[in-house]
Design an enzyme around this catalytic site. Structure first.
Site, mmCIF file in Angstrom:
data_model
loop_
_atom_site.group_PDB
_atom_site.id
_atom_site.type_symbol
_atom_site.label_atom_id
_atom_site.label_comp_id
_atom_site.label_asym_id
_atom_site.label_seq_id
_atom_site.Cartn_x
_atom_site.Cartn_y
_atom_site.Cartn_z
ATOM 1 C CG HIS A 113 25.849 -5.091 -23.355
ATOM 2 N ND1 HIS A 113 26.091 -4.630 -22.898
ATOM 3 C CD2 HIS A 113 25.597 -5.962 -24.419
ATOM 4 C CE1 HIS A 113 25.575 -4.559 -24.623
ATOM 5 N NE2 HIS A 113 24.973 -5.065 -24.878
ATOM 6 C CB CYS A 169 27.315 -0.241 -18.266
ATOM 7 S SG CYS A 169 27.346 0.430 -20.278
#
Length: 375
Positions: free
Chosen positions: A86, A139
């Protein structure tokens, strides 16, 4: 010439934002480094969170492993850092300046964030003649090395801007977040991680896949940080303070720096006119020279404002990061050397053809654009 690598794969098992493909990504990269690029398995460090008997990819452990990788690199050596997990980003604090107005971060398994500024400072320590390639399938990874030149991308991280305007904007953002108001609603998701829930899609070849973004909205991140730390009063404007409170010297030096600037707000305003400053945790400031990450190459899975996808193939059960898979597809399709520029451009073509919205990027000094990927 030595070849060494650090591979990080974090699936966050048992959480509301669990991923499936990150550990697989680094396993595939490990095999690729050995089979194609001649790395020795003993020179590849792997940190994953699906094997609790091994060293976990916490913020402290990742920092220590990356610093060790860089410190041991000598002129002529090839170093690789691959991260799958993440990513998130925090609005820049007042008095501090960032090329994208956010701190792009990777998210270790203990939520002890590692920021773009910290990556810049670590990459700046790479010795002349040694080269570090960073591959980040997460991301907001486009801005992951602060101040690295954008060669391929639309994040415009090198766009000139007024430091005074940036300073004033950061003050407004800080006041909003302190009051519990986000300056960018897209940064916030529901506390249970709904923004990352799986959705079904169909690739060009007709294969049905489940996709989940490798992105943590601030709400979701705060929920996980509360679970990890036991702190229940974490607010949007207090994330950095909480990280320092919980992790102390094991938190990002740049997070500690922002706390010092917050306690000494006049120093932030002064720094616009006297240049960059280093502020110690006790509030003492001293002049420092800006560090430049000239010996690092970043291949990002997406732009600073985009999200990278975690993919699960329904029929076969195969899972992977879309960007990591594109890299492996390109490498498996040829034995010829692929330049960094070619790798990113071809990965863009593959992801666009597969109907992914993310656009990979390349961030490095001009001299590294057309050299072979990795080595």
């Amino acid at each position: 010439m030595a070849k060494k690598a650090l591979l990080i794969g974090i699936n966050y098992p048992g959480t509301a934002v669990e991923l499936r493909g990150c550990v697989n990504d680094v396993r595939r990269m490990q095999k690729c480094l050995i089979d194609r690029y001649g790395f020795s398995n003993k020179d590849i460090t792997v940190l994953i969170d699906t094997d609790k008997t091994s060293i976990q990819p916490t913020g402290k452990n990742i920092r220590e492993a990356l610093k060790k990788l860089i410190a041991e690199g000598e002129p002529g050596d090839v170093l690789v850092f691959h991260y799958s997990g993440h990513g998130t980003r925090l609005p820049t604090e007042e008095g501090l300046f960032d090329a994208t107005d956010y701190d792009e971060c990777i998210t270790p398994c203990d939520m002890n964030l590692i920021t773009d500024n910290e990556f810049r400072d670590m990459v700046a320590e790479v010795k002349k003649g040694c080269l570090l390639t960073i591959i980040s399938d997460s991301c907001h990874s486009g801005g992951l090395i602060e101040e690295a030149k954008e060669q391929i991308g639309e994040s415009y991280v090198n766009k000139p801007r007024s430091r005074i305007v940036t300073f004033l904007v950061s003050i407004v953002r800080s006041l909003l977040t302190t009051c519990g108001i986000s300056s960018n609603d897209s940064q916030r998701g529901s506390g249970g991680g709904h923004d990352s829930f799986t959705r079904e899609s169909e690739l060009e070849d007709g294969e049905t896949v489940d996709m989940k973004t490798r992105y943590l909205p601030l709400d979701s991140y705060i929920t996980l940080l509360k679970e990890q730390t036991g702190q229940t009063d974490i607010k949007y404007g207090k994330i950095r303070q909480t990280l320092v409170k919980v992790f102390g010297q094991d938190s990002s030096p740049n997070v500690m720096l922002s706390n010092s600037v917050k306690r000494n707000a006049h120093r932030g305003l002064l720094s616009m006119f006297v240049g960059k400053r280093e502020v110690n945790t006790d509030g003492a400031g001293s002049e420092v020279k800006s560090k430049h990450p000239n010996n690092g190459i970043l291949l990002s899975g997406c732009q600073t404002d985009q999200r990278s996808e975690d993919v699960y193939v329904t029929r076969t059960g195969k899972s992977y990061g879309a960007f990591s898979d594109a890299i492996q597809t390109i490498l498996s399709g040829t034995r010829k050397e692929i330049t960094n520029k070619e790798m990113v451009l071809r990965a863009r073509e593959i992801l666009k053809k597969q109907k992914f919205g993310q656009r990979p990027g390349l961030y490095c000094h001009d001299r590294y654009v057309n050299i072979p990927f990795i080595c």
